[in-house]
Design an enzyme around this catalytic site. Structure first.
Site, PDB file in Angstrom:
ATOM      1  N   ASP A  42      22.502 -61.520  -1.319  1.00 48.55           N
ATOM      2  CA  ASP A  42      21.904 -60.771  -2.419  1.00 48.55           C
ATOM      3  C   ASP A  42      20.504 -60.300  -2.042  1.00 48.55           C
ATOM      4  OD1 ASP A  42      20.503 -63.148  -2.581  1.00 48.55           O
ATOM      5  OD2 ASP A  42      20.877 -63.484  -4.705  1.00 48.55           O
ATOM      6  N   SER A  43      20.071 -60.673  -0.843  1.00 51.69           N
ATOM      7  CA  SER A  43      18.846 -60.106  -0.270  1.00 51.69           C
ATOM      8  C   SER A  43      18.959 -58.602  -0.097  1.00 51.69           C
ATOM      9  CB  SER A  43      18.528 -60.761   1.073  1.00 51.69           C
ATOM     10  OG  SER A  43      19.662 -60.728   1.932  1.00 51.69           O
ATOM     11  N   ASP A  81      27.390 -63.800  -0.908  1.00 50.17           N
ATOM     12  CA  ASP A  81      26.406 -64.426  -1.785  1.00 50.17           C
ATOM     13  C   ASP A  81      26.789 -64.166  -3.240  1.00 50.17           C
ATOM     14  OD1 ASP A  81      24.147 -65.945  -1.978  1.00 50.17           O
ATOM     15  OD2 ASP A  81      22.829 -64.488  -1.016  1.00 50.17           O
ATOM     16  N   LYS A 111      28.434 -68.266  -1.084  1.00 47.48           N
ATOM     17  CA  LYS A 111      27.200 -69.056  -1.069  1.00 47.48           C
ATOM     18  C   LYS A 111      26.621 -69.111  -2.473  1.00 47.48           C
ATOM     19  CE  LYS A 111      23.155 -67.566   0.507  1.00 47.48           C
ATOM     20  NZ  LYS A 111      22.258 -67.864  -0.671  1.00 47.48           N
ATOM     21  N   GLU A 113      23.184 -70.324  -4.646  1.00 46.43           N
ATOM     22  CA  GLU A 113      21.850 -70.895  -4.723  1.00 46.43           C
ATOM     23  C   GLU A 113      21.967 -72.141  -5.586  1.00 46.43           C
ATOM     24  OE1 GLU A 113      18.541 -68.448  -5.575  1.00 46.43           O
ATOM     25  OE2 GLU A 113      19.046 -66.967  -4.045  1.00 46.43           O
ATOM     26  N   GLU A 180      15.940 -73.281   2.889  1.00 46.69           N
ATOM     27  CA  GLU A 180      14.999 -72.167   2.978  1.00 46.69           C
ATOM     28  C   GLU A 180      13.577 -72.587   2.652  1.00 46.69           C
ATOM     29  OE1 GLU A 180      14.285 -67.573   1.404  1.00 46.69           O
ATOM     30  OE2 GLU A 180      16.135 -68.620   0.897  1.00 46.69           O
TER      31      GLU A 180
END
Length: 270
Positions: A42-43, A81, A111, A113, A180
């Site tokens: 999502d970057s 993501d 993935k 968060e 991270e």
């Protein structure tokens, strides 16, 4: 072909490489270079969509770009993501969204968060056959809650929480863990305490693997995070190519006869 089982076996023996990709041409080059994991992150919000954060990224945007990446990837593991509010709100919706990434977009895993709130989600998804990569430390989807993008896990309490959550997500079935922007010595302790591979970004040298955003690696932007590194200068290459094209058109040097075609039967239309 890289698999989640293979990555677990690779932990501690051979460094794992992971990069983001958001389109087919880039993914193809990354795959051909032998990178283990391609993350459709999502970057993309910051990197290619012009947003100031990852929060505006939608499930449809991730799905579309994951499908593009999956179509051309032959060896790397493709991880999609899960964007902000696409999981955790409702269990059924979470399962549908995550399953869609595998069933319709061709991803191999998703993935999340992570935090205390995603342990049960991780367990449920893995029970249904959806491999989960967990993500602890700096979680950009929580930027408004944590007050920016600063280093995480810098106090003993915060470090213990990250270590405990790493263990919990391993027990819940996560096949790997992204760490991270945390202290190197904390990442080393997490890596030694869990058996699934850790993949660091701004987490030092002792993780089982490393991940970076592709635009940072290529040097596509003028700025990159302090824990990243620009391995190329694609920004200058693009600027040079675009300027050369502009000059060639304006000077009448492009197109030439080589880039043109003449059909003799069309010489006299009237």
């Amino acid at each position: 072909m890289v698999t989640t089982r293979g990555l677990r076996e690779q932990a501690g023996s051979e460094p794992i490489t992971m990069l983001t990709a958001y389109d087919a041409p880039t993914a193809k080059l990354i795959d051909e270079a032998g990178i283990d994991i391609i993350l459709v992150g999502d970057s993309m919000g910051n990197a290619v969509l012009g947003h100031e954060s990852t929060l505006p990224v939608t499930i449809d945007e991730v799905k579309s770009r994951t499908a593009a990446v999956s179509r051309v990837t032959e060896n790397a593991l493709v991880v999609a993501d899960m964007p902000f509010l696409s999981f955790g709100v409702d269990e059924a919706e979470t399962i549908r969204n995550a399953g869609m990434m595998l069933k319709e977009a061709g991803a191999d895993a998703v993935k999340l968060e992570s935090g205390a709130h995603t342990v049960e989600t991780t367990q449920r998804l893995t029970e249904l056959g959806i491999p989960v990569m967990a993500h602890l430390g700096l979680t950009p989807q929580h930027v408004n809650q944590i007050g920016g993008y600063g280093r995480q896990g810098t106090t003993k309490q915060a470090a213990r929480e990250i270590l405990a959550l790493g263990r919990e997500h391993e027990s819940a079935g996560a096949f790997s863990l992204v760490l991270e922007h945390i202290p190197e010595n904390l990442a080393a302790q997490v890596t030694s305490e869990i058996s699934i591979p850790t993949i660091g970004i701004g987490a030092g040298r002792d993780c089982d693997g490393q991940v970076l955003v592709i635009t940072d690696v290529l040097g596509l932007d003028e700025w990159s995070p302090p824990f990243s590194k620009q391995f190329g200068d694609v920004r200058s290459e693009i600027q040079n190519a675009v300027t050369a094209y502009k000059d060639a058109v304006e000077n009448g040097q492009f197109p030439t006869a080589e880039q043109s075609h003449i059909e003799e039967e069309l010489d006299e239309l009237y």
